[in-house]
Enzyme design. Structure first.
Site, mmCIF file in Angstrom:
data_model
loop_
_atom_site.group_PDB
_atom_site.id
_atom_site.type_symbol
_atom_site.label_atom_id
_atom_site.label_comp_id
_atom_site.label_asym_id
_atom_site.label_seq_id
_atom_site.Cartn_x
_atom_site.Cartn_y
_atom_site.Cartn_z
ATOM 1 C CG HIS A 96 -1.744 -1.156 1.479
ATOM 2 N ND1 HIS A 96 -2.884 -1.440 0.761
ATOM 3 C CD2 HIS A 96 -1.626 -2.160 2.377
ATOM 4 C CE1 HIS A 96 -3.434 -2.552 1.207
ATOM 5 N NE2 HIS A 96 -2.691 -3.014 2.187
HETATM 6 O O1 RIB Z 1 -5.266 -0.192 4.795
HETATM 7 C C1 RIB Z 1 -3.880 -0.171 4.534
HETATM 8 C C2 RIB Z 1 -3.210 0.880 5.351
HETATM 9 O O2 RIB Z 1 -3.400 0.600 6.734
HETATM 10 C C3 RIB Z 1 -1.674 0.917 5.151
HETATM 11 O O3 RIB Z 1 -1.198 2.216 5.334
HETATM 12 C C4 RIB Z 1 -1.182 0.031 6.248
HETATM 13 O O4 RIB Z 1 0.161 0.355 6.654
HETATM 14 C C5 RIB Z 1 -2.139 0.380 7.357
HETATM 15 O O5 RIB Z 1 -1.684 1.593 7.960
#
Ligand code: RIB
Ligand code: CA
Length: 315
Positions: free
Chosen positions: A245
């Site tokens: 992500h």
């Molecule tokens: O949903 C994904 C996000 O939530 C990413 O930033 C992961 O590190 C968590 O913080």
């Protein structure tokens, strides 16, 4: 005229995927001037996210990086964490030594305010990778800085991909929906990396092998983070790897042409318990609500991993 590196502040809740984003920034000095890193409570409590942030800096050989602790809970709700995804430490997988570099005394929110007041207006980009509490607190405490922000490029939200912490909401937005509402209504130019795009950058076997193939400590640790982090999403979605992500945010700052999105209106659900934290994205323009964000839906995934791996190789 040579392109100047973009000045950014990373706000983060490491989190293995946050670590990749920080390392990508640190491996890209010609593109990014990292003014500082502010830890937020999110994946794990603040005491761990600030420690993990310093461990990542030391892994990258950058112990001089200024790391700050921000807020230890959302604006008005109890903290929700995600140890089930990231492990108890938030960075399970490889064992890393405890950090020896200092944590700055100044509160992270005050660092954000001071930096935006000091730097030339319109030259600092905020890159939140976790709940948006620190950004919202800075805007509440010092509204004068809002107009000074060049852009906010954040990981959060979901539309076609729906939620990952509830059926309707993505984790970063869900943890502090009131903070997200402040940021999304601030008027600051927004680029949003939702699950719609981050679920397209998966840590396939070949990509993890490319990390390990660097033959460096960073490459080995990166491969082990990926192998721990991906197990949750592979089991849940049956996917061919885990979604990286947060480094999509830094990759966008470096090479925006890797991504495609649409400028639309995005609002945050803060009232209904059923859909709390949902990013209500007007993708088809069915309302007259003014566009406030570039909502990114597509990416050149291999181009993203090639950039990430090339820059990790430098550390
Ligand atoms: O949903 C994904 C996000 O939530 C990413 O930033 C992961 O590190 C968590 O913080
Ligand atoms: Ca994160």
């Amino acid at each position: 005229m040579t392109k100047q590196p973009r000045k950014i502040i990373i706000d983060t809740d490491p989190g293995q995927d946050d670590a990749f984003a920080i390392l990508l920034a640190m491996g890209s000095p010609e593109d990014i001037e990292l003014l500082g890193i502010v830890a937020i409570a999110g994946n794990v409590p603040l005491a761990l996210t600030q420690k993990n942030t310093r461990m990542i800096c030391e892994l990258a050989g950058k112990p001089q990086t200024r790391v700050f602790a921000g807020c230890d809970r959302p604006l008005s709700r109890n903290l929700v964490t995600a140890e089930h995804v990231h492990g108890k430490t938030g960075m399970d997988g490889p064992a890393l030594p405890d950090p020896t570099m200092p944590l700055q005394d100044q509160h992270g929110v005050d660092f954000i305010i001071e930096t935006l007041r000091r730097e030339e207006s319109g030259t600092v980009t905020l890159c939140p990778l976790g709940p948006l509490t620190n950004i919202a607190q800075a805007f509440l405490k010092a509204p004068d800085i809002i107009a000074k922000v060049q852009e906010i490029v954040l990981m959060g939200g979901a539309y076609f991909e729906v939620g990952n912490i509830t059926p309707a909401a993505e984790f970063n937005i869900y943890v502090d929906p009131e903070a997200a509402e402040i940021v999304f209504k601030s008027g600051v130019p927004l680029v949003v990396m939702p699950l719609d795009v981050t679920h397209k950058v998966l840590t396939t076997r070949a990509r993890v092998a490319a990390f390990r193939g660097l033959g460096t400590e960073v490459g080995r640790v990166a491969a082990e983070w990926a192998e721990f982090f991906e197990r949750f999403d592979k089991e849940k979605y049956g996917s061919d790897g885990g979604p990286l992500h947060d480094p999509t945010v830094v990759a966008y700052v470096i090479r925006p042409e890797l991504f495609k999105g649409r400028r639309i209106n995005v609002e945050i659900e803060t009232k209904s318990e059923l859909t709390l934290g949902m990013t209500v994205a007007d993708w088809w323009g069915v309302t007259d609500r003014a566009p406030n964000a570039l909502f990114v839906g597509d990416v050149d995934a291999q181009g993203f991993f090639d950039l990430l791996t090339e820059r990790l190789a430098r550390l």
